[in-house]
Design an enzyme around this catalytic site. Sequence first.
Site, short mmCIF file in Angstrom:
data_model
loop_
_atom_site.label_atom_id
_atom_site.label_comp_id
_atom_site.label_asym_id
_atom_site.label_seq_id
_atom_site.Cartn_x
_atom_site.Cartn_y
_atom_site.Cartn_z
N SER A 99 3.98 2.33 8.45
CA SER A 99 3.77 1.33 7.42
C SER A 99 5.05 1.11 6.64
CB SER A 99 2.67 1.77 6.46
OG SER A 99 1.44 1.39 6.99
N ASP A 134 1.24 -7.64 2.43
CA ASP A 134 1.33 -6.21 2.13
C ASP A 134 2.79 -5.77 1.97
OD1 ASP A 134 0.87 -3.52 1.83
OD2 ASP A 134 -0.49 -3.35 3.55
N HIS A 159 0.82 -1.22 0.00
CA HIS A 159 0.00 0.00 0.00
C HIS A 159 0.85 1.26 0.00
CE1 HIS A 159 -0.01 0.01 4.59
NE2 HIS A 159 -0.04 1.31 4.39
N1 ARG Z 1 -4.89 0.52 7.66
C1 ARG Z 1 -3.59 0.60 7.06
C2 ARG Z 1 -3.04 2.03 7.18
O1 ARG Z 1 -3.61 2.85 7.85
C3 ARG Z 1 -3.58 0.12 5.66
C4 ARG Z 1 -4.37 0.91 4.66
C5 ARG Z 1 -4.33 0.41 3.24
N2 ARG Z 1 -5.25 -0.70 3.00
C6 ARG Z 1 -6.57 -0.58 2.68
N3 ARG Z 1 -7.28 -1.67 2.51
N4 ARG Z 1 -7.20 0.57 2.55
O2 ARG Z 1 -2.37 2.59 6.37
N1 ASP Z 2 -1.46 1.44 8.14
C1 ASP Z 2 -0.73 2.53 8.77
C2 ASP Z 2 0.28 3.20 7.82
O1 ASP Z 2 0.06 3.24 6.64
C3 ASP Z 2 -0.07 2.08 10.03
C4 ASP Z 2 -0.96 2.25 11.22
O2 ASP Z 2 -1.77 3.20 11.25
O3 ASP Z 2 -0.80 1.46 12.15
O4 ASP Z 2 1.23 3.80 8.22
#
Ligand code: ARG
Ligand code: ASP
Length: 730
Positions: A666, A246, A106
């Site tokens: 991330s 990921d 991502h």
């Molecule tokens: N929750 C994670 C973060 O805050 C991953 C986000 C990307 N994935 C998604 N399915 N939207 O960045």
């Molecule tokens: N998914 C988040 C990021 O992209 C990490 C988190 O919020 O724990 O940095």
Amino acid sequence: MREAAHGHGMRIHSSDNCDNFMNKKRLLLFLWCLSAAFSALADEGMWLPSLIGRQVDDMKAKGFRLTAVDIYSVNQASLKDAVVLFGRGCTGELVSPEGLLLTNHHCGYGQIQSHSSLQHDYLTDGFWAMSREEELPNPGLTVSFLVRMEDVTDRVLAGVKDDMDETRRQKKIAANIEREKERALKEYKGQKGYEVSVESLYYGNQYFLFLFRTYGDVRLVGAPPSAIGKFGGDTDNWMWPRHTGDFSVFRIYADADNQPADYSPDNVPYRPRHWFPVSTAGMDEGDFTFVYGCPGSTREYVTSDHVARVMVSNPNKIRMRTERLDIINAAMAADPAVRIKYASKAANIANAWKKWQGESLGLERLGTLGKKRAYEERFARWAAGQPEYAGVLERLRSAYEAGNGASYAADFYTEGIFSIELMSLANYVTVALEAGEMPVVPGLFYKDYEPEIDRQVACALVREFAEHVPAVFMPDGFAEGLAEAGGVEEYVGRLFDRSALADSARLAALTALPRKEAVAALTADPAVEFYAMFADTYRQRISPVLEEADRTLAREYRTYMRGQMEFEPERNFYPDANLTLRVAYGAVEGYNPEDGVRHLPVTTLEGIIAKDNPDIYDYDVPDALRRCYEEKDYGRWAVNVGTEEEPYYTVPVAFLATNHTTGGNSGSPVLNGDGELVGINFDRTWLSTMSDLEFDPAMCRNISVDIRYVLFVIEKIGGAGYLIDEMTLR
Ligand code: ARG
Ligand code: ASP
């Protein structure tokens, strides 16, 4: 975070649970049952690498086997030399002497997408360079290494007097910072890529200078298909159990002297001072881990009034996003073409939407508001006799009170009116006109635009605005316009029917008119006018109030932060995250999401196959992975989760740990006690997300993809095993 008493005592490790599981399948659970009893103490905090020495005894007691100098050193290679800020808001890590870098799928998504077309759809099929020549350049993408960091508080605050007013103070500080930056850069005159920033820590009580080296030739080497890299999609986002692969692979290039250089076919792979060896030994519950990365933003030391504001704001923002998502998801379900157009938009909307829900739930459950109030009472009693701190809480409270109304209304602008897609287009046209330019019809916008969806979203959001925003913060004439139109549907209907912006052909026709006519028509376009009405009101009535309140908050938090540190001299305060490099440490550990439910810390390929469903987009396992599973073709990545007599082989996929992380972490390397790479951080559980305000050791878990799954996918799915030969496996 404050009273760390809650948590561990309450945990019930029932052997019954284990027995039931064992009857069903002999997975890793066996290991878990053995080790759950030894769960290590969870840890709150994101520490500055240069000051990690203060933490190292504690880390060692928990399983860290290196030294502070191994983590951060200016004079010799250290772990920091293998960690980069990737792009503008992710982390990446070096894993080979030839500049090979890992981050999240991502985080590399934009690059993977930009190289994709109908002929080669790398998002769907994945991409693997089979030689250096096939690696794909990414203009604009940079990675930054920290060269060194330095406490410059004294020099930044030189000449700053206690009785200075805030504006003069800030001017003086800004001038001092400029001088510090120049001083730091002078040493590197004529050398490419050096950048410097001076960041405030503890609300301006401390300043650190960060010297970076930025490399601008970063090439895409590999990415799994989205059905692996984004497996589970938004259904599983922020969730556990998780099965997302990921990750993506890049390579940094430099000139012949290993110096930063713009893209050139003559560039050669960058030779890092350090790269992480990869451990394939795996992790058990209780094992020490640490995360080295760039957390973006946390607010651990705010007052109860800040928490109260979040708890008002979150439900409003969540509700508005729910309405948008309901409309978009229904349209996506009804039409596969719409699905493709809106998938990424929906993912973006859903990410913070889910995070805020977890955050509010967590704050509620922890009673953060009440705890903060009680803390503030104690603080106030302590501060009463001290001129420096007495009254600071009252002044903070008045600043919040002064800003609350505007802040409440602001949510209905940003999450409301300005979230209508037509408004982002109107903003684009406005900016172009103000710059004296003729807007170009943005093909990329229209390619993924469905005016009918946007019209429905606009109806919902205009209704929210009309129902909630107090008249003082509404544009003049808005209520009248609404009444005159006869309702929201009619009002929004007119806007979409009459605006040329809602239709690319009509916009193109307008911009093709003689310049003067075009400018007049665009300026008078209903969408542009509508946008101007809201943007002007925001600029005139909301921004000034918020900015004034923020100035006061900045000043008073500086005092309150210092006060808290004096009030609790024994407490080890870590600075709030601000996208500077930090170390967080903890242990691999499961948790109880609710009474009677235990989440184990490890998932495996078994869970991917269990979720497999070709009819559900998020769970459509790629054939290549299905085949590996059927043939048990795991190569050297197979792990026995059965017994010695009755082995059962699978591949580990993801694991939970107690490291304190946030957005920006991330892609961060997740390391074992020897500083070997065991995973790549990519998420938290949604029940953890209040950790940006209060960390709960019992509940907060970061989620990482197991490095063995990464290697398995590179080799078995990507057929790019040659990349693994570059790495140092242990
Ligand atoms: N929750 C994670 C973060 O805050 C991953 C986000 C990307 N994935 C998604 N399915 N939207 O960045
Ligand atoms: N998914 C988040 C990021 O992209 C990490 C988190 O919020 O724990 O940095």
